[in-house]
Design an enzyme around this catalytic site. Structure first.
Site, mmCIF file in Angstrom:
data_model
loop_
_atom_site.group_PDB
_atom_site.id
_atom_site.type_symbol
_atom_site.label_atom_id
_atom_site.label_comp_id
_atom_site.label_asym_id
_atom_site.label_seq_id
_atom_site.Cartn_x
_atom_site.Cartn_y
_atom_site.Cartn_z
ATOM 1 N N ILE A 35 20.722 8.201 -20.701
ATOM 2 C CA ILE A 35 21.647 8.175 -21.829
ATOM 3 C C ILE A 35 21.744 6.767 -22.406
ATOM 4 C CG2 ILE A 35 24.058 8.516 -22.512
ATOM 5 C CD1 ILE A 35 24.252 10.629 -20.269
ATOM 6 N N ASP A 87 23.588 -6.803 -11.207
ATOM 7 C CA ASP A 87 23.869 -5.663 -10.339
ATOM 8 C C ASP A 87 25.362 -5.379 -10.454
ATOM 9 O OD1 ASP A 87 24.418 -3.853 -8.330
ATOM 10 O OD2 ASP A 87 23.426 -5.001 -6.738
ATOM 11 N N ASN A 114 27.784 2.419 -19.670
ATOM 12 C CA ASN A 114 27.116 3.685 -19.383
ATOM 13 C C ASN A 114 26.697 3.817 -17.918
ATOM 14 O OD1 ASN A 114 25.116 6.043 -19.987
ATOM 15 N ND2 ASN A 114 23.831 4.425 -19.155
ATOM 16 N N SER A 142 32.739 9.072 -18.868
ATOM 17 C CA SER A 142 33.456 9.847 -17.882
ATOM 18 C C SER A 142 32.776 11.190 -17.640
ATOM 19 C CB SER A 142 34.911 10.041 -18.324
ATOM 20 O OG SER A 142 35.664 10.595 -17.275
ATOM 21 N N TYR A 175 33.557 11.884 -6.344
ATOM 22 C CA TYR A 175 33.063 11.513 -7.676
ATOM 23 C C TYR A 175 34.152 11.756 -8.722
ATOM 24 C CZ TYR A 175 30.193 12.034 -11.935
ATOM 25 O OH TYR A 175 29.671 11.934 -13.196
ATOM 26 N N LYS A 179 36.063 9.270 -11.468
ATOM 27 C CA LYS A 179 36.001 9.565 -12.889
ATOM 28 C C LYS A 179 37.395 9.723 -13.504
ATOM 29 C CE LYS A 179 31.814 9.019 -13.765
ATOM 30 N NZ LYS A 179 31.429 7.960 -14.721
ATOM 31 N N VAL A 210 23.768 16.310 -18.657
ATOM 32 C CA VAL A 210 22.555 15.783 -19.285
ATOM 33 C C VAL A 210 21.405 15.693 -18.287
ATOM 34 C CG1 VAL A 210 21.606 13.916 -20.686
ATOM 35 C CG2 VAL A 210 24.052 14.431 -20.806
#
Length: 309
Positions: A35, A87, A114, A142, A175, A179, A210
């Site tokens: 993305i 990093d 991103n 997100s 996760y 988020k 995606v």
């Protein structure tokens, strides 16, 4: 996760304005199957100077080369693209790189965080902080996964940041926790920007489900069919691109009659604020403030970085 689209697809070459003279930085932007690279590429095609991020100079330069090698019709000049190497898991390196960037550039018009860490088993970085929280908390792309978090969620300590949510909790819940923090952070940042009188807009964005190179590696070749109905990387770039560059974001900034409110918004594909898709916890200003204050405390005590807004 269900694929949810809230607005029509658009052509960025037609719908986005000329960005000549603007400076943009896109993290996680070195892979053409990602993305971030597609965001960086489209911003550059519209005339912006773009910093292409990679964890190594080799990766960043490869991302730049891919933008420049799109054929004779490309509008991107070599001097529009610069490598940005750091990093993002190394917080001191992030600070030092940001300081160097500020000394080099007089402006930054567009910042797209991103880069992200996909769902994985709990682990801590060298500062004793969850790697998911380290990377995902400070990356405003997100996910609808943030709605999977239970209403009693807290962000009040390092222990809560590192909570593995029980030995049997699946990785998606951890996760989701990072988020939700991502959405709350964007909202609290907007509140602080407004309070300080800074003319800027902070949003969190769900790009959609995606089919990126990272997603392909995560699912593995044996499960690649699970990505069959996912968006292509350029389609996944459309929501963050619209939020970053569309003139409508500023003309409709604070909402009002027949207008969308973009300040602190949660943006869905292909570029529209969508409060209906936010978890109730994401709308809690006290929780957002708690997250911000805990983040500042952890940075000071564990990393030795003093942050003030």
């Amino acid at each position: 996760m269900e694929q949810i689209i809230r607005s029509p697809i658009y052509d960025p070459s037609i719908s986005l304005p000329d960005l000549t003279g603007k400076v943009a930085l896109v993290t996680g932007s070195n892979s053409p199957i990602g993305i971030g690279w597609n965001i960086a590429n489209q911003l550059a095609l519209k005339g912006a100077k773009v910093y292409v991020h990679g964890r190594t100079l080799e990766k960043a330069r490869a991302g730049i080369a891919a933008i420049l090698s799109q054929g004779s019709n490309t509008k991107v000049a070599v001097n529009q693209l610069e490598p940005f190497v750091v990093d993002l898991g190394d917080l001191k390196a992030v600070r030092d790189t940001a300081v160097a960037f500020a000394a080099r550039e007089a402006r930054l018009d567009i910042l797209v965080h991103n880069a992200m860490a996909l769902a994985h088993d709990p682990d801590l970085n060298e500062y004793g902080i969850s790697t998911s929280m380290t990377i995902n908390l400070l990356t405003p792309l997100s996910s609808v996964a943030h709605t999977f978090v239970t209403p009693d969620v807290r962000y009040d300590s390092l222990r809560s940041f590192n909570d593995n949510l029980g030995e049997r909790a699946d990785v998606l819940k951890r996760y989701a926790y990072s988020k939700l923090a991502n959405v709350l952070f964007a909202k609290e940042l907007q509140r602080k920007l407004d309070e300080a009188g800074v003319q800027a807009i902070s949003v969190s964005v769900h790009p959609g489900n995606v089919k990126t190179d990272g997603a392909s590696r995560y699912f593995g070749p044996e499960n690649i069919s699970m990505l069959e109905h996912h968006l292509e990387p350029l389609q996944g770039a459309l929501a963050p691109l619209f939020a970053a560059a569309a003139t409508e974001v500023w003309t409709e900034r604070d909402g009002g009659k027949d207008k969308l409110n973009w300040t602190g918004a949660y943006v869905m594909p292909y570029g529209v604020p969508s409060p209906v898709d936010e978890a109730e916890a994401a709308k809690d200003p006290k929780l957002a403030k708690e997250l911000w204050e805990t983040t500042e405390k952890i940075l000071a005590e564990n990393v030795g970085i003093s942050v003030s807004f």
